[in-house]
Scaffold this active site. Structure first.
Site, PDB file in Angstrom:
ATOM      1  N   TRP A  63       0.839  -1.209   0.000  1.00  0.00           N
ATOM      2  CA  TRP A  63       0.000   0.000   0.000  1.00  0.00           C
ATOM      3  C   TRP A  63       0.869   1.251   0.000  1.00  0.00           C
ATOM      4  O   TRP A  63       0.421   2.348  -0.312  1.00  0.00           O
ATOM      5  CB  TRP A  63      -0.986  -0.015   1.176  1.00  0.00           C
ATOM      6  N   ASP A  64       2.161   1.072   0.316  1.00  0.00           N
ATOM      7  CA  ASP A  64       3.110   2.184   0.279  1.00  0.00           C
ATOM      8  C   ASP A  64       3.045   2.892  -1.077  1.00  0.00           C
ATOM      9  O   ASP A  64       3.202   4.111  -1.165  1.00  0.00           O
ATOM     10  CB  ASP A  64       4.550   1.678   0.468  1.00  0.00           C
ATOM     11  N   GLU A 101       0.034  -2.627  12.831  1.00  0.00           N
ATOM     12  CA  GLU A 101       0.157  -4.100  12.769  1.00  0.00           C
ATOM     13  C   GLU A 101       0.425  -4.739  14.120  1.00  0.00           C
ATOM     14  O   GLU A 101       0.546  -5.960  14.205  1.00  0.00           O
ATOM     15  CB  GLU A 101       1.301  -4.463  11.816  1.00  0.00           C
ATOM     16  N   LYS A 111       2.185   0.673  16.482  1.00  0.00           N
ATOM     17  CA  LYS A 111       3.381   0.686  15.628  1.00  0.00           C
ATOM     18  C   LYS A 111       3.399   1.951  14.777  1.00  0.00           C
ATOM     19  O   LYS A 111       4.435   2.552  14.542  1.00  0.00           O
ATOM     20  CB  LYS A 111       3.373  -0.548  14.733  1.00  0.00           C
ATOM     21  N   GLN A 112       2.237   2.351  14.276  1.00  0.00           N
ATOM     22  CA  GLN A 112       2.203   3.461  13.307  1.00  0.00           C
ATOM     23  C   GLN A 112       0.822   4.105  13.254  1.00  0.00           C
ATOM     24  O   GLN A 112      -0.141   3.572  13.806  1.00  0.00           O
ATOM     25  CB  GLN A 112       2.590   2.948  11.929  1.00  0.00           C
TER      26      GLN A 112
HETATM   27  C1  BGC Z   1       4.558  -1.382   7.834  1.00  0.00           C
HETATM   28  C2  BGC Z   1       3.585  -1.450   6.659  1.00  0.00           C
HETATM   29  C3  BGC Z   1       4.363  -1.193   5.385  1.00  0.00           C
HETATM   30  C4  BGC Z   1       5.528  -2.139   5.260  1.00  0.00           C
HETATM   31  C5  BGC Z   1       6.386  -1.837   4.061  1.00  0.00           C
HETATM   32  C6  BGC Z   1       5.677  -2.376   7.606  1.00  0.00           C
HETATM   33  O1  BGC Z   1       6.601  -2.289   8.647  1.00  0.00           O
HETATM   34  O2  BGC Z   1       3.899  -1.669   9.029  1.00  0.00           O
HETATM   35  O3  BGC Z   1       2.573  -0.487   6.822  1.00  0.00           O
HETATM   36  O4  BGC Z   1       3.507  -1.336   4.307  1.00  0.00           O
HETATM   37  O5  BGC Z   1       6.339  -2.047   6.404  1.00  0.00           O
HETATM   38  O6  BGC Z   1       6.908  -0.541   4.134  1.00  0.00           O
END
Ligand code: BGC
Length: 745
Positions: free
Chosen positions: A350-351, A490, A601-602
């Site tokens: 999704w990045d 996550e 986490k984010q």
């Molecule tokens: C993040 C995801 C991201 C992926 C790739 C993961 O650590 O939690 O949101 O898509 O890294 O960058």
């Protein structure tokens, strides 16, 4: 001036210091990080910034080619690390010369971001103590993206010297070479020896047997005793050079790559490419390459007056982001580490849609179209993925390579051999709404509605259909729910009714139905044909709308519960930050399972505020920003840029700026501490958005017209950037918090 420390030939090519990112000291501990920062990409292939003379340690040389994936013993299909052509070994009295040789002095490597050049110089001593000056220039040609070039200069400073050299293509490489558990060799060598020019190595990937040919030859005055001497898995052309004291000798190494993805005759193609590039000559190739970079920068530059550090960081970020996608191939995408390292296998996440794509949509719409087309080509695979998981419609994989199958592994192995079940692919479904969001954003910004007609509407409808099939009715709640899901955060997986996922599912359904209605007006025949193709009836559309209307959403008048039950977890807040200003896990949470503490986490709720800024009142957004900021560890590099952009939307100036610094300097400062594995694509794209959409306030108004609401940080006096607005190149200037848009000369 840094460039004046190079010989005249190199100095005449290099840009001013403010365009150079310099490594002024050779430090083994930092080597792998600099290799990532100094990675070059031509749009077709990449080459990490390993030392040309190949004496640095540790080193992870890497050559990735767009679309060349392989699985073999790996957990997933990953971009295969192919034989490394970017090496020229030098020996004096049989001793290799390079950065690890005795007496290293005057070391400097500099990435010229304006011209796409990597330059280096240093002096070392041979076994007798005589000093030798080594200088080099490396590029991956933007003008001929299948070609690379190295220029090496050798000057004996204390006496005459005899140099023995090797023009190498190193086929001993592998992915994860320094992680024994993950190390995988993704190709088999089928030919190693002589090309029409220089050395030639051919191999094929192990699973799909895609051929890849690599050729390399050298030119230079005074080259003698050439001999092709392959050994094992290394193609080698040996040659000699003599230099008198103080005399500089120069070697040009040309390389070319072709694959079975672009031709039926890879050796023939490599030979043609080498013949063409050597006929043009190195000087011409360098000039054409630099001209191409000037064309790119004409559009891509983002000028920030009043903040030199941020200016340089943004040019570094943009340089790598704009260099990576292939402008000529719409079946490949961008990985989270760009093509600068091996983590995440070069997969599309999704990045791409939510972080990287907007930069291309606004600045290079043709490249954006390629990135969106990639998802269109894989729509059938997404349908298969939905069906295999028991859903309808199209479900995009969390990680996507060339086939469109799910590439996110179900198991991971720890260093001690423990196997852990990985549930990300099972539960993290929000990539599907991200794909739809990126596509719609592209059409709204560019006005390119042909995309809806080609495959875009079908994709929107099939993803809406997936979301409807993902919902289940709850008698208790009298609402539809999305159960067992992972949102952007996550660390809480799986959860029920993640607010971000549910809300974006509703967005996906509504947008698909709105766009269908629009096409029913503008192209009723085509709209009917699309519905017929995917057997979509009015009844089914009504069912989707009913589910979207009755989906469970939390109370959004105050702090929004990230998922059902989040508020029941014993609370904790962040109170400490490390030396890189990154938050530290509260002590009360250390040792607890992630599901048992509230630390994120984010960005999750904050991410939704970035995508749908008009969804919630400013007051509610501020409340939520305050609340979740205290509980977010930003362990994903995607998080700070979202906090920067939303923070500025909410007028939280100081805090927003701290996040901007964190995201902008992620690779310059290595603040996520994992730079050796590659650059952070999403952080780079997210930072561009934080500046352009956040600080410069660029957006589409309710009528879909270009609008600005700028609010620059105090220390910035002016920002200028370029966009392609509906087919015309424009220059946007933000000064005194006013925007001026003019035609770009
Ligand atoms: C993040 C995801 C991201 C992926 C790739 C993961 O650590 O939690 O949101 O898509 O890294 O960058």
């Amino acid at each position: 001036m840094l460039r004046n420390t190079f010989n005249n030939e190199i100095a005449s090519l290099l840009a001013e210091d403010n365009w150079l990112l310099a490594q002024e000291e050779y430090d083994r501990q930092e080597n792998l990080n600099w290799e990532s920062r100094f990675g070059l990409v031509s749009g077709y292939m990449s080459s990490r910034g390993s030392e040309i003379c190949a004496t640095s340690r540790p080193t992870l040389p890497a050559t990735y080619i767009h679309g060349i994936f392989d699985r073999s013993e790996a957990f997933m299909r990953e971009l295969a690390n192919m034989p490394d052509w970017a090496k020229l070994k030098v020996y004096v009295n049989r001793q290799p010369i390079g950065v690890e040789t005795e007496g290293l002095e005057d070391y400097l490597r500099a990435l010229d971001m304006k011209n796409g050049l990597l330059a280096s110089h240093y002096t070392v001593s041979d076994a007798s103590g005589a000093r030798i000056r080594v200088e080099s220039l490396k590029l991956l040609s933007r003008a001929h993206p299948q070609c690379g070039l190295i220029r090496l200069y050798l000057t004996p400073l204390d006496g005459d010297a005899h140099f023995e050299l090797e023009n190498l293509i190193d086929g001993t490489v592998a992915n994860f070479i320094d992680y024994p558990r993950f190390r995988t060799r993704h190709f088999e060598i089928t030919e190693n020896g002589k090309g029409k020019l220089g050395v030639y190595m051919e191999c094929h990937t192990r699973d799909f047997k895609t051929p890849v040919g690599i050729g390399a030859c050298v030119e230079g005055e005074g080259i003698s005793s050439r001999a092709i001497k392959p050994y094992g898995e290394v193609a080698c052309e040996f040659f000699d050079l003599h230099a008198k004291k103080g005399q500089t000798v120069r070697v040009d190494k040309f390389a070319a790559i072709a694959t079975g993805r672009d031709t039926d005759g890879v050796k023939w193609r490599v030979t043609r490419l080498l013949e063409e590039v050597t006929t043009r000559g190195a000087d011409a190739e360098i000039k054409m390459h630099i001209d191409k970079y000037q064309e790119l920068w004409r559009m891509a530059d983002l000028e920030i007056e009043g903040d030199d550090k941020m200016q340089k960081a943004m040019r570094f970020n943009i340089f790598h982001l704009m260099s990576t996608p292939n402008p000529y191939d719409d079946r490949v995408n961008i990985g989270p580490k760009l093509m600068h390292g091996e983590e995440y296998g070069g997969h599309a996440y999704w990045d791409t849609e939510l972080f990287c794509l907007p930069f291309f949509t606004w600045v290079f719409p043709k490249i954006a179209r390629n990135l969106v087309n990639y998802r269109g080509h894989l729509l059938d695979a997404a349908r298969r993925n939905a069906r295999d998981n028991g859903y309808l419609g199209a479900k995009y994989p969390w990680e996507s390579a060339d086939t469109g199958d799910e590439e996110c592994p179900s198991w991971s192995v720890e260093y001690d051999g423990t196997c852990t079940r990985c549930y990300v692919a099972d539960y993290e479904h929000h990539v599907t709404s991200a794909v739809a969001f990126g596509l719609v954003d592209y059409v709204r910004v560019t006005g390119d509605r042909s995309l809806f007609e080609e495959f875009g509407l079908e994709l929107l409808l099939e993803t809406a259909r997936f979301w409807s099939s993902r919902m289940v009715w709850s008698d208790k709640k009298q609402a539809y729910e999305i159960l067992q899901v992972t949102g952007p955060d996550e660390w809480h997986e799986p959860v029920d009714n993640n607010y971000y996922t549910n809300r974006m599912a509703v967005w996906n359904i509504h947008t698909a139905v709105d766009e269908l209605k629009a096409m029913q007006k503008s192209r009723p025949d085509l709209a009917a044909a699309i519905c017929q193709k995917i057997a979509l009836t009015d009844d089914e559309i009504n069912l989707w709308l009913d589910r979207a209307a009755k989906i469970y959403l939390p109370d959004t008048t105050g702090v929004i519960e990230q998922f059902e039950g989040y508020f029941d977890i014993p609370d904790a807040v962040i109170t400490q930050w490390d030396d890189k200003a990154m938050p530290i896990m509260p002590e009360s949470c250390v040792g607890k399972e992630r599901k048992d503490h509230p630390i994120l986490k984010q960005a999750d709720v904050v991410m939704l505020m970035k995508l749908l800024p008009d969804e919630l009142s400013l007051e509610v957004q501020r409340l939520n920003y305050d609340y979740y900021e205290k509980r977010t560890l930003h362990r994903s590099s995607l998080s700070p840029s979202a906090h920067a952009q939303v923070g500025v939307q909410l007028g939280l100036d100081e805090r927003a700026y701290q996040y901007l610094e964190r995201s902008s300097y992620v690779d310059i400062d290595n603040n996520q501490r994992n730079l050796r594995e590659g650059l952070h694509a999403a952080s780079i794209g997210g930072t561009w958005q934080a500046i352009v959409m956040g600080y410069c306030g660029m957006h589409l108004d309710k009528e879909g017209e270009l609008a600005f609401s700028p609010k620059l940080p105090e220390q910035w006096s002016k920002v200028r950037f370029r966009i392609n607005w509906r087919g015309k190149d424009k220059l946007v200037t933000i000064e005194d918090n006013k925007a001026t848009v003019s035609d770009l000369a």
